[in-house]
Design a protein around this motif. Sequence first.
Motif, PDB file in Angstrom:
ATOM      1  N   HIS A 182     -24.987  22.902 -27.840  1.00 34.71           N
ATOM      2  CA  HIS A 182     -25.811  21.927 -27.120  1.00 34.71           C
ATOM      3  C   HIS A 182     -27.195  21.878 -27.748  1.00 34.71           C
ATOM      4  O   HIS A 182     -27.714  22.903 -28.192  1.00 34.71           O
ATOM      5  CB  HIS A 182     -25.966  22.312 -25.641  1.00 34.71           C
ATOM      6  N   ARG A 183     -27.795  20.706 -27.716  1.00 34.88           N
ATOM      7  CA  ARG A 183     -29.182  20.566 -28.155  1.00 34.88           C
ATOM      8  C   ARG A 183     -30.059  20.604 -26.913  1.00 34.88           C
ATOM      9  O   ARG A 183     -30.061  19.678 -26.101  1.00 34.88           O
ATOM     10  CB  ARG A 183     -29.367  19.257 -28.910  1.00 34.88           C
ATOM     11  N   SER A 204     -33.309  25.215 -44.235  1.00 36.68           N
ATOM     12  CA  SER A 204     -34.391  25.608 -43.347  1.00 36.68           C
ATOM     13  C   SER A 204     -34.784  27.038 -43.697  1.00 36.68           C
ATOM     14  O   SER A 204     -34.105  27.721 -44.475  1.00 36.68           O
ATOM     15  CB  SER A 204     -33.917  25.545 -41.893  1.00 36.68           C
ATOM     16  N   ALA A 205     -35.862  27.520 -43.099  1.00 40.31           N
ATOM     17  CA  ALA A 205     -36.265  28.918 -43.317  1.00 40.31           C
ATOM     18  C   ALA A 205     -35.143  29.857 -42.884  1.00 40.31           C
ATOM     19  O   ALA A 205     -34.878  30.870 -43.533  1.00 40.31           O
ATOM     20  CB  ALA A 205     -37.552  29.216 -42.565  1.00 40.31           C
ATOM     21  N   ASN A 206     -34.468  29.515 -41.795  1.00 36.95           N
ATOM     22  CA  ASN A 206     -33.362  30.334 -41.304  1.00 36.95           C
ATOM     23  C   ASN A 206     -32.211  30.348 -42.311  1.00 36.95           C
ATOM     24  O   ASN A 206     -31.651  31.399 -42.619  1.00 36.95           O
ATOM     25  CB  ASN A 206     -32.886  29.811 -39.948  1.00 36.95           C
ATOM     26  N   GLY A 255     -26.106  28.479 -36.942  1.00 33.80           N
ATOM     27  CA  GLY A 255     -24.910  29.178 -36.484  1.00 33.80           C
ATOM     28  C   GLY A 255     -24.484  30.384 -37.295  1.00 33.80           C
ATOM     29  O   GLY A 255     -23.337  30.825 -37.185  1.00 33.80           O
ATOM     30  N   PHE A 256     -25.385  30.947 -38.091  1.00 30.50           N
ATOM     31  CA  PHE A 256     -25.023  32.125 -38.891  1.00 30.50           C
ATOM     32  C   PHE A 256     -24.684  33.322 -38.002  1.00 30.50           C
ATOM     33  O   PHE A 256     -23.619  33.932 -38.150  1.00 30.50           O
ATOM     34  CB  PHE A 256     -26.166  32.500 -39.846  1.00 30.50           C
ATOM     35  N   ARG A 304     -31.633  19.104 -33.919  1.00 31.40           N
ATOM     36  CA  ARG A 304     -30.382  18.326 -34.001  1.00 31.40           C
ATOM     37  C   ARG A 304     -29.603  18.630 -35.286  1.00 31.40           C
ATOM     38  O   ARG A 304     -28.392  18.837 -35.260  1.00 31.40           O
ATOM     39  CB  ARG A 304     -30.689  16.827 -33.919  1.00 31.40           C
ATOM     40  N   ALA A 305     -30.286  18.658 -36.425  1.00 33.29           N
ATOM     41  CA  ALA A 305     -29.606  18.902 -37.706  1.00 33.29           C
ATOM     42  C   ALA A 305     -28.996  20.303 -37.733  1.00 33.29           C
ATOM     43  O   ALA A 305     -27.876  20.494 -38.229  1.00 33.29           O
ATOM     44  CB  ALA A 305     -30.576  18.718 -38.865  1.00 33.29           C
ATOM     45  N   ALA A 306     -29.712  21.280 -37.209  1.00 30.55           N
ATOM     46  CA  ALA A 306     -29.190  22.651 -37.171  1.00 30.55           C
ATOM     47  C   ALA A 306     -27.929  22.731 -36.322  1.00 30.55           C
ATOM     48  O   ALA A 306     -26.958  23.395 -36.695  1.00 30.55           O
ATOM     49  CB  ALA A 306     -30.254  23.614 -36.635  1.00 30.55           C
TER      50      ALA A 306
END
Length: 196
Positions: free
Chosen positions: A87-88, A5-7, A49-50, A71-73
């Motif tokens: 949690h999502r 992802s961009a993140n 989660g970085f 969800r994937a993140a």
Amino acid sequence: MERMSANAKKHLSRNPLKRYFISRFEGALIEMLLARNPESILDMGCGEGFLTRSFRRALPLARIVGVDSDRAAIEIARQRNPDVEFHREDVLGLSFPDHAFDMVICSEVLEHVPDPHAALSELCRVSARHVMLSVPNEPLFRISNLLALNHLRDLGNAPGHIHHWGPISFRRLISSHLTVTEMRLSFPWTIAAGVC
């Protein structure tokens, strides 16, 4: 394999200049976090989660909860931080009770949210006291993207950024929801801390 992802691209970049700016930004967040020494933290918009991992290292005894709408993140964040609860959820409708966390951190989220005032109200609702926020410092963020030849078609505007604030306009926005106690510039971001 790591989802890019961009993140994730930002945090996993091998570009020494990008790594330097990310390190400075993360250091400023940690310094501000430690000055407030919360026992419980909500990391709203935790992505993969970085930063959550850095918050855990800085405050190993704190209860930390990560939340993201992707969800994937969240799945990657769980793998990266097995000792953190995730949690999502969406920032506009959190399931936590009022004043559930000593500190709420919302980094690189508000520029994506259609209604930042509603998001800030919700962040203050679940905070017992402290809130820490960061957003791109505009127009410097877009200029830095253009100089790096990123997002040229959108004149440096990163995907999903629908709001743009400089330090003054950001302070004006958040001051309607909290008392700002500290603001820092960590190129190309603005960081603010306050109490609700």
